[in-house]
Scaffold this motif. Structure first.
Motif, PDB file in Angstrom:
ATOM      1  N   UNK A 189      -0.888 -15.974   1.652  1.00 49.31           N
ATOM      2  CA  UNK A 189      -1.582 -14.711   1.860  1.00 49.31           C
ATOM      3  C   UNK A 189      -1.046 -13.673   0.887  1.00 49.31           C
ATOM      4  N   UNK A 190      -1.944 -12.912   0.300  1.00 46.85           N
ATOM      5  CA  UNK A 190      -1.535 -11.870  -0.639  1.00 46.85           C
ATOM      6  C   UNK A 190      -2.323 -10.603  -0.370  1.00 46.85           C
ATOM      7  N   UNK A 191      -1.713  -9.495  -0.747  1.00 45.31           N
ATOM      8  CA  UNK A 191      -2.229  -8.167  -0.426  1.00 45.31           C
ATOM      9  C   UNK A 191      -2.283  -7.372  -1.719  1.00 45.31           C
ATOM     10  N   UNK A 192      -3.460  -6.876  -2.088  1.00 49.33           N
ATOM     11  CA  UNK A 192      -3.622  -6.239  -3.400  1.00 49.33           C
ATOM     12  C   UNK A 192      -4.346  -4.900  -3.265  1.00 49.33           C
ATOM     13  N   UNK A 193      -4.206  -4.093  -4.305  1.00 52.47           N
ATOM     14  CA  UNK A 193      -5.099  -2.963  -4.496  1.00 52.47           C
ATOM     15  C   UNK A 193      -4.593  -1.619  -4.058  1.00 52.47           C
ATOM     16  N   UNK A 194      -3.520  -1.533  -3.289  1.00 55.09           N
ATOM     17  CA  UNK A 194      -2.992  -0.231  -2.893  1.00 55.09           C
ATOM     18  C   UNK A 194      -1.954   0.198  -3.915  1.00 55.09           C
ATOM     19  N   UNK A 195      -2.145   1.335  -4.508  1.00 55.90           N
ATOM     20  CA  UNK A 195      -1.369   1.748  -5.673  1.00 55.90           C
ATOM     21  C   UNK A 195       0.080   2.085  -5.328  1.00 55.90           C
ATOM     22  N   UNK A 196       0.352   2.584  -4.126  1.00 64.04           N
ATOM     23  CA  UNK A 196       1.688   3.050  -3.793  1.00 64.04           C
ATOM     24  C   UNK A 196       2.678   1.895  -3.784  1.00 64.04           C
ATOM     25  N   UNK A 197       3.815   2.086  -4.427  1.00 68.03           N
ATOM     26  CA  UNK A 197       4.867   1.080  -4.443  1.00 68.03           C
ATOM     27  C   UNK A 197       5.935   1.352  -3.393  1.00 68.03           C
ATOM     28  N   UNK A 198       5.778   2.404  -2.631  1.00 72.61           N
ATOM     29  CA  UNK A 198       6.784   2.727  -1.623  1.00 72.61           C
ATOM     30  C   UNK A 198       6.095   2.968  -0.289  1.00 72.61           C
ATOM     31  N   UNK A 199       6.894   3.023   0.742  1.00 72.40           N
ATOM     32  CA  UNK A 199       6.368   3.300   2.072  1.00 72.40           C
ATOM     33  C   UNK A 199       5.750   4.694   2.088  1.00 72.40           C
ATOM     34  N   UNK A 200       4.551   4.800   2.594  1.00 70.14           N
ATOM     35  CA  UNK A 200       3.841   6.073   2.616  1.00 70.14           C
ATOM     36  C   UNK A 200       4.212   6.838   3.879  1.00 70.14           C
ATOM     37  N   UNK A 201       4.617   8.097   3.705  1.00 72.35           N
ATOM     38  CA  UNK A 201       4.969   8.910   4.869  1.00 72.35           C
ATOM     39  C   UNK A 201       3.745   9.319   5.680  1.00 72.35           C
ATOM     40  N   UNK A 202       2.570   9.291   5.074  1.00 69.01           N
ATOM     41  CA  UNK A 202       1.346   9.696   5.773  1.00 69.01           C
ATOM     42  C   UNK A 202       0.760   8.489   6.497  1.00 69.01           C
ATOM     43  N   UNK A 203       0.804   8.520   7.829  1.00 68.67           N
ATOM     44  CA  UNK A 203       0.239   7.433   8.604  1.00 68.67           C
ATOM     45  C   UNK A 203      -1.276   7.506   8.657  1.00 68.67           C
ATOM     46  N   UNK A 204      -1.813   8.693   8.738  1.00 70.92           N
ATOM     47  CA  UNK A 204      -3.271   8.825   8.846  1.00 70.92           C
ATOM     48  C   UNK A 204      -3.684  10.238   8.469  1.00 70.92           C
ATOM     49  N   UNK A 205      -4.928  10.347   8.036  1.00 67.85           N
ATOM     50  CA  UNK A 205      -5.551  11.639   7.712  1.00 67.85           C
ATOM     51  C   UNK A 205      -6.880  11.655   8.462  1.00 67.85           C
ATOM     52  N   UNK A 206      -6.923  12.374   9.559  1.00 68.22           N
ATOM     53  CA  UNK A 206      -8.046  12.290  10.488  1.00 68.22           C
ATOM     54  C   UNK A 206      -8.987  13.485  10.320  1.00 68.22           C
ATOM     55  N   UNK A 207     -10.225  13.243   9.902  1.00 64.70           N
ATOM     56  CA  UNK A 207     -11.207  14.340   9.780  1.00 64.70           C
ATOM     57  C   UNK A 207     -11.889  14.612  11.115  1.00 64.70           C
ATOM     58  N   UNK A 208     -11.117  14.868  12.142  1.00 68.12           N
ATOM     59  CA  UNK A 208     -11.673  14.973  13.494  1.00 68.12           C
ATOM     60  C   UNK A 208     -12.369  16.301  13.738  1.00 68.12           C
TER      61      UNK A 208
END
Length: 1507
Positions: free
Chosen positions: A780-799
């Motif tokens: 299994x491989x995972x591609x396409x997300x540019x960030x090389x580090x853990x992202x501090x933003x868990x979610x961005x909710x347009x609620x």
């Protein structure tokens, strides 16, 4: 049916299926459970027959011969049974223990013979041999419990599958609902809520009859004991030296309060906790509070009901919560609001051994209960605790325990014990007792050790006198003699000395007491094959160690202190004395032993055997089997739980040393074995072990760094420090991001977890390829997300959609956002970020508040106040307001029955919720009658609602005592910052912007307009801490009071460590968006900010890596927090990229095209997620809502939310995915576009609108025909069209009522196409047919909330045999954009049936087979079809597969047989999927990849589907 006989059981079932006279019986067989049944025979059958033949009494048996391995009889039965068992639930248990046969032990029926190996079968080992596999010791036998639960699960499923008529005929046994069963269920619920399984046994502290009576004769105890309406809280604090009998006295009080002298019955009202030095898990204040609540719930039904009701509404558990949260939610929120009708007695022993004694006593003295509470505390006489006690004399009686108090008890104990252990005369006994009493100095521990010495020297009076004269006086001298005896072995018997040292090290330094069995494993391989380890401990360890039950512990804490040379023990020891044990060295050895134990390749294979039977059983049955397997694992490897749980604890207490082998051992563990350790944590169902270990490793890394800095010659390199620090981050992130998936399927840690981690993470770099747990060829491989580090933003909710969010609040279960205009409250689940419900106040709302338990929400509008139940969204209470004054603050009172509101005319009104009346109203004003001449800028109540802080223009901030305010005017506390001290009262004061209280209520933070923050301490009028560096505009404090979060005018977030305003984290924002509000999660590991219509969720590493256990004595208390955060983390918010709104698959699934909310259209490589080029763009400010790519890639068509429709022609330049883009069509329509689809030849294009369907000729660039929707087509506005699976010139639209519409791409000239819906009629046996593949390849979230049901997705299998439609009911259609799948249905159709139904003639057939409701309930999002399997996303974000044959072979059984065929393939990380991107998850069926957008990029998961 339960069977352990072979072959009679299966033969009977096979014969029954062939004889119609038994059909009624066979139809009632739901399943078969096999107990060590030799399906494939046993190689010991021939041995048994030989034994029988040799016997005079017996002879060889034919049926025994038939049980020989792979006998023809068994093979024949297996082959026949395979054909008739498809509808049965099959469960096979096999033996795991060898059976004694003669002089040897053999495994009679193991896994190879005891398991059939059928697809629908599940299997599990029994912890028994062949003799006892069907015999159980008692109802508590784990084997009996497992078998009982499996049978119960089968009975319940069988009952659920029956019709009402069948249930009336068949009497199904009822599940036991007796009082004991109810009590067990309550106990399980309380354990889940509080994380307490049992209360500490007090047999260790059992008092001797006749002792501990002295305290009951004292006046202070009598006063404390009696209830009094004038004193709701009374505390006795008893302090005494170690070993003087505090714990035994405490036990006596517990027994006395538990049992009524008259009735001898247990009386509710006494709860206790003993802080034990030998078990760190029970030393926390949070655990003590949970333990008290647990006992109270067991003894008081009313409190138990309320606690369970809160859990039912909020799903809040407290096992991982901090003490502040437990106290606030349970004690303040529930217990103190109840009238128990009698006093509650709480006893805490060994307060000085807790992790934070001052916090507990602070909690206690702030308590304001409705029922009287009496608290009894014991501790050593530490100066800090005594000084605190002296300052609380109005509540507390301090009682120093002296030797005189226990004089009679010590004498009685000596005499009684002498009678029981030493056979001597009465006269000699009295002489010995008096001499021992004189030397004991009141210490019971000294007496116990002295009596052990006498047990070996009592034969003559001379022996007794010699032993007494050689006994040192006092504890420390006695310990010293015992230690010298052990040290003497170093010369006489070095191996015994080494063994004694190891045993002492494990007993004194272990994180929790070890059992005898665990200790034996811990001592390996240095010492093995003990004959009697318990006797060895007694013989070698000089009475320093004792066994309590089956556990090994120091005889007393003073013994532990002596052995380790702690400061208290050293006071009475000569300067030449050297501690027997070196604490850091002991911990280093223990850590190395644990790591060596875990650093073995065998654990991957051992733990893999624990994996569940995926696709072979329902979840309930798998849970039962899992419990049994875990029990077996722990019985075979008793030391595993300790090594897994506590290796890092010992690492944390070592001293870094480059010469030590520990560093290399630790590095090897991370490089090779950390995944199997995480696997073990998941199997033990406690992933908190991982996060706790991360904090310990973080502390160790900091010590390594300090060691390198202070010692220039040290060889502990910076690389090693970096290595451990990076692993700290990874471990915490793994649990936060993947914890739920690990709990569900622990084996995913090997293949799925590493490739989903950032590429710069240690996990990815170490294990993403070639990891030890990988099996099979696919990776299994995972591609396409540019960030090389853990992202501090868990979610961005347009609620907030297009409206501005004004306020945000967080509870354990919910995230609550307020849109002020209209008063709309949006409630989301805090864990998944999905929207749960919306409530509408109906007017402008500026303030809201939640109660202590997080179950109720209060909102304040212009004209009304309303109170809501959060879990249901129902309005509970409403108050109409007629005043013109504005609400400045709203808060729940001391109970949930009271709501307190502060108004801008300085009124404070208390509302009674139950009777919806005004309880009281006061006006806060000064005793000098000063007129403020302006409204308050801010009014904020303290956490306990006893004080009110008010900011007034042109005045310093004022604090009122609300209890005094109720009596009349008062003089408030004036909080004046230093720069205002010299100003004239009528001068210009610094203006206050906002106010927040510290959670302890003893200080308040004030933010001024010049961005200065001042912390005022109320206990000291002159004390204030000022910070001018924050540049803050908004601020909020964490629930524990450790962190302050601020935002500035540029949208930058800063996290400050208190009390010193030490910057630990800063997040800058390139967009410079204004932050309107901030909130912390209850566990303070997340925070939220509001920017316009967006709610951002952040989880920075600094919050996750906080060291709460830093007890280093060489670090000043004020510096302990700052020590962990020497340098602030500076980062940039990257979550403001344009977001993907539509996804369409390209030709051959090699490429895909995405539309964004900025109107751009981009082409991506579907194999790795890389962006190849921007194709074109719509106008700025528009968002793409529909998108399609023609089958051969010649055209791309898109539509935006302004009605603009663009079609572009593409010409491929080369094989690398480079295209030239040319215009084709460009027009605008008033109706929003719902769907775009191309004809297979790419000559025509259909665009679906809500009220019409239109076809364009792409070559002529003209509209070919238009069909207006009428009747049902108009009602079902959202329709999904696909190309006919067999006839390429036809279009087909599936309807939710199981009918479909067929249109021709090429109608008669001059006529608009029309067609009547094809109806579903009678049943028909589905047959195989093939066709070319053609389907819609455009995905987008629903743009409009629909009240009617509709088909959301359509897909066809690879072979063309089946077409599957995902149908959403009217209820689920309303929540499509929220990802809610309530009412979802999957309909499977056979291609031949569609061909016959749309042809000129054909039989009456059934077009649709609906999948079982149990299967549909598991589906979150239907993804498509892949290799004759249905692929879907479940509610936990697992990508699952389900075979077509099973889907259409049985329909609507409701017995769980379909659900058992579901297989979880891999999961999508929760932080990668937002509610808005969820409907865009796409299956690239031709290559088996899954695509999904994240933060404006395209992620691709490859090689995840293994069928």
């Amino acid at each position: 049916m339960i069977s352990n006989q072979r072959p009679n059981g299966l033969q009977a079932y096979i014969l029954g299926t062939l004889d119609d006279s038994y059909s009624d019986i066979i139809s009632r067989v739901f399943g078969i459970i096999f107990l060590a049944t030799p399906h494939r025979g046993s190689r010991y059958a021939r041995t048994l027959n030989s034994i029988l033949s040799a016997s005079i009494i017996t002879k060889a048996k034919i049926y025994v011969a038939e049980l020989e391995a792979m006998s023809p009889t068994l093979q024949d039965i297996n082959e026949q049974f395979r054909l008739v068992c498809k509808s049965l639930h099959l469960i096979s248990f096999y033996e795991s223990l060898k059976t004694q046969i003669g002089t040897s032990k053999v495994l009679v029926v193991g896994r190879d013979s005891g398991v059939l190996g059928y697809p629908s079968e599940i299997s599990s080992p029994m912890n028994a041999d062949h003799h006892n596999v069907c015999k159980f010791k008692s109802r508590d036998d784990p084997n009996y419990v497992t078998l009982r639960d499996v049978i119960r699960d089968c009975v319940m499923k069988c009952s659920n599958s029956l019709s009402e008529d069948e249930r009336a005929v068949i009497e199904t046994p009822k599940i036991d609902q007796s009082a004991e069963a109810d009590k067990f269920e309550v106990l399980q619920t309380l354990t889940a809520i509080l994380g307490v399984e049992e209360v500490l046994s007090l047999t260790k502290y059992q008092e001797l009859e006749g002792t501990c009576q002295w305290i009951q004769t004292r006046d202070f105890y009598d006063t404390w004991l009696q209830p009094s309406p004038d004193a709701m809280l009374r505390v006795i604090w008893l302090t005494g030296l170690p070993g003087i009998g505090k714990s035994t006295l405490t036990q006596a009080l517990v027994n006395n309060l538990k049992v009524d002298d008259d009735s001898e019955e247990i009386q509710p009202g006494c709860q206790y906790h003993f802080f034990t030095f030998s078990d760190m898990t029970k030393q926390t204040v949070a655990y003590a509070l949970r333990c008290i609540a647990f006992q109270l719930a067991l003894e008081h039904d009313g409190f138990c009901r309320q606690l369970c009701e809160v859990y039912k509404k909020t799903k809040e558990t407290f096992e991982e919560q901090e003490a502040e949260v437990v106290w606030t939610r349970i004690f303040v929120g529930i217990i103190f609001k109840m009238d128990f009708g009698k006093p509650l007695y709480w006893i805490f022993d060994g307060l000085d051994e807790s992790d934070n004694a001052l916090s507990l006593v602070n909690f206690i003295f702030k308590a304001k209960p409705k029922s009287p509470i009496r608290i009894f505390l014991t501790s050593r006489p530490t100066s800090i605790l005594i000084n605190f006690a002296q300052s609380r004399r109005e509540f507390l009686t301090h009682v120093p325990l002296t030797a005189e108090d226990t004089r009679d008890d010590v004498k009685l104990f000596i005499r009684t014990t002498l009678d029981d252990t030493v056979p001597i005369s009465e006269g000699m006994r009295d002489s010995i007792a008096e001499q021992m009493f004189t030397n004991a100095s009141g210490s019971f521990v000294w007496v116990k050790l002295a009596l052990k010495t006498l047990e070996r020297a009592w034969h003559t009076e001379e022996d007794i006198q010699r032993a007494l004269s050689n006994m040192p006086q006092g504890m420390q001298a006695l310990f010293d003699r015992m230690a010298r005896t052990i040290v003497a072995m170093k010369q006489s018997s070095p191996r015994n000395f080494a063994l004694a040292s190891r045993i002492l090290a494990w007993a004194t330094c272990s994180a929790e007491p070890l059992t005898i069995g665990q200790l034996a494993h811990a001592l390996e391989p240095e010492f093995t094959k003990f004959q009697n380890l318990e006797a060895t401990i007694v013989d070698l360890c000089g009475h320093f160690i004792t066994t309590v039950g089956n556990t090994v512990v120091p005889i007393h804490e003073t013994a532990k202190s002596f052995l380790l040379g702690n400061h208290q023990a050293k006071k009475e020891i000569p300067q030449t004395w050297t501690p027997l044990l070196n604490g850091p060295a002991c911990h280093e050895h223990l850590a190395a032993a644990c790591l060596a134990y875990l650093s073995s390749e065998k654990w991957v294979h051992v733990l893999m055997r624990m994996q569940d039977d995926e696709g072979k059983a329902t979840q309930a049955t798998r849970n039962i089997i899992s419990e049994n397997r875990t029990t077996l694992l722990l019985s075979e490897h008793p030391f595993l739980p300790y090594a897994v749980s506590h290796w890092a604890y010992h690492i944390r207490h070592t001293t870094p040393c480059a010469e030590s082998s520990l560093l290399s051992l630790l590095q090897d563990f991370f490089d090779r074995h950390v995944l199997s350790w995480i696997h073990a944590c998941a199997i033990l169902r406690d992933l908190r072990i991982v996060t706790r270990a991360a904090r310990y490793i973080n502390f160790f890394a900091q010590k390594c760094n300090s060691h390198s800095s202070l010692n220039p010659t040290a060889t502990v390199s910076r690389d090693q420090y970096s290595f451990f620090s990076l692993w700290t981050v990874d471990l915490i992130r793994i649990v936060g991001r993947f914890g739920r998936h690990l709990a569900e399927k622990p084996t995913c840690v090997y293949k799925m977890l590493p490739p989903m981690c950032p590429r710069s993470s240690m996990v990815f770099k170490t294990y993403a390829s070639g990891n030890p747990g990988a099996r099979g060829g696919n990776k299994l491989s995972f591609h396409g997300i540019m960030s090389d580090r853990w992202d501090d933003c868990l979610a961005r909710l347009p609620i907030g959609e297009e409206r501005t969010i004004y306020r945000v609040l967080s509870t354990v279960t919910y995230l609550i956002c307020l849109v002020a205009v209209g008063g709309e409250i949006i409630v989301c689940y805090s864990e998944t970020c999905e929207e749960a419900r919306r409530m509408t106040h109906g007017e402008y709302v500026a303030h809201m508040a939640v109660n202590k338990s997080g179950s109720m929400l209060a909102t304040a509008g212009i004209e009304t106040l309303r109170v809501w139940e959060i879990s249901s969204g129902e309005q509970m209470y409403q108050f109409d307001r007629s005043e013109d004054s504005l609400v400045m603050s709203i808060v729940f009172g001391t109970t949930d029955e009271e709501l307190i509101v502060g108004y801008d005319d300085f009124r404070v009104t208390s509302y009674g919720l139950q009777k919806t009346v005004v309880l009281s109203e006061v006006v806060v004003e000064e005793d000098d009658g000063e007129d403020y001449q302006s409204c308050p800028r801010a009014m904020v109540f303290s956490p306990d609602v006893t004080k009110l802080a008010i900011a007034i223009s042109g005045r310093p901030m004022l604090i009122w005592d609300m209890e005094i305010a109720a009596l009349g005017k008062q003089r408030p506390i004036k909080c004046v910052r230093a720069s205002d001290m010299t100003k004239h009262p009528d001068g210009a004061w610094n203006q206050v912007d906002s106010i927040i209280w510290h959670p302890d209520g003893l200080s308040v933070f004030v933010l001024y307009q010049d961005t200065t923050i001042v912390r005022f301490f109320l206990d000291d009028d002159d004390e204030a801490v000022e910070s001018t560096e924050t540049l803050a505009r908004e601020m909020i404090i964490s629930h524990g009071g450790k962190f302050l979060l601020t935002s500035d005018n540029a949208g930058t977030l800063s996290l400050w460590l208190l009390p010193g305003f030490h910057l630990v984290y800063r997040l800058s924002s390139p967009e410079e968006e204004l932050v309107r509000d901030l909130a912390f999660s209850p566990d303070s590991q997340r925070f939220y900010d509001i920017r316009g219509a967006i709610c951002n969720i952040w989880e920075p590493e600094v919050l996750l890596c906080t060291n709460d256990d830093d007890d280093s004595e060489d670090i000043p208390a004020s510096d302990k927090n700052e020590r962990s955060f020497s340098d602030p983390v500076l980062t940039t918010n990257t979550s403001f990229r344009s977001q993907i709104t539509t996804v369409a698959r390209g030709p051959g699934d090699r490429y895909c095209v995405c539309g964004k909310d900025d109107g751009s259209i981009a082409i991506f490589d579907a194999s790795n997620g890389s962006k190849l080029r921007k194709a074109y763009s719509h106008a700025n400010g528009s968002s793409v809502i529909a998108l399609a790519w023609s089958p051969d890639g010649k055209y791309i068509a898109s539509a935006d939310d302004n009605g603009r429709i663009l079609v572009k022609r593409l010409e491929s330049k080369d094989e690398d995915g480079k295209w030239a883009v040319f215009p084709c069509l460009n027009f605008r329509d008033e109706e929003p576009v719902q769907q775009i689809i191309f004809h297979p030849s790419e000559k025509l294009m259909l665009i679906a609108f809500p009220e019409s369907d239109r076809v364009w000729n792409l070559k002529a660039k003209t509209e070919l025909w238009r069909r207006d929707r009428v009747g049902k087509d108009l009602w079902l506005q959202q329709q999904l069209w696909i190309n006919h699976p067999l006839r390429k010139n036809l279009l087909m639209c599936m309807r939710p009522d199981k009918t479909f519409t067929v249109l021709s791409w090429f109608p008669d000239k001059g006529k608009a196409p029309s067609a009547e819906p094809v109806e579903s009629t009678s049943s028909h046996a589905l047959t195989e047919a093939s066709s070319e593949y053609a389907s819609s390849n455009s995905l987008r979230p629903a743009a409009v909330m629909l009240a009617s049901p509709y088909v959301r997705r359509f897909s066809q299998s690879d072979s063309g045999r089946f077409v599957v439609a995902e149908v959403l009911s009217g209820v689920s259609a309303q929540y499509t954009k929220l990802g809610n799948s309530k009412g979802l249905r999957l309909d499977a159709m056979h291609s031949e049936a569609i061909q016959l139904a749309t042809g000129a003639a054909g039989p009456s057939i059934k077009l649709v087979s609906t999948l079982d409701e149990e299967v549909c309930d598991l589906v979150r999002l239907f993804l498509g079809c892949y290799k004759e399997h249905i692929v879907f996303l479940n509610h936990e974000y697992w990508v699952c597969t389900f075979p077509f044959e099973q889907a259409v072979g049985r329909g609507g059984g409701g017995d769980g047989t379909q659900a058992a065929g579901i297989k979880r393939q891999f999961f999508l990380p929760r932080d990668c999927i937002s509610p808005s991107s969820l409907p865009l998850v796409t299956l690239a069926a031709e290559v088996g990849s899954v695509l999904f957008p994240r933060n404006g990029e395209l992620a691709v998961v490859r090689n995840g589907l293994r069928l």
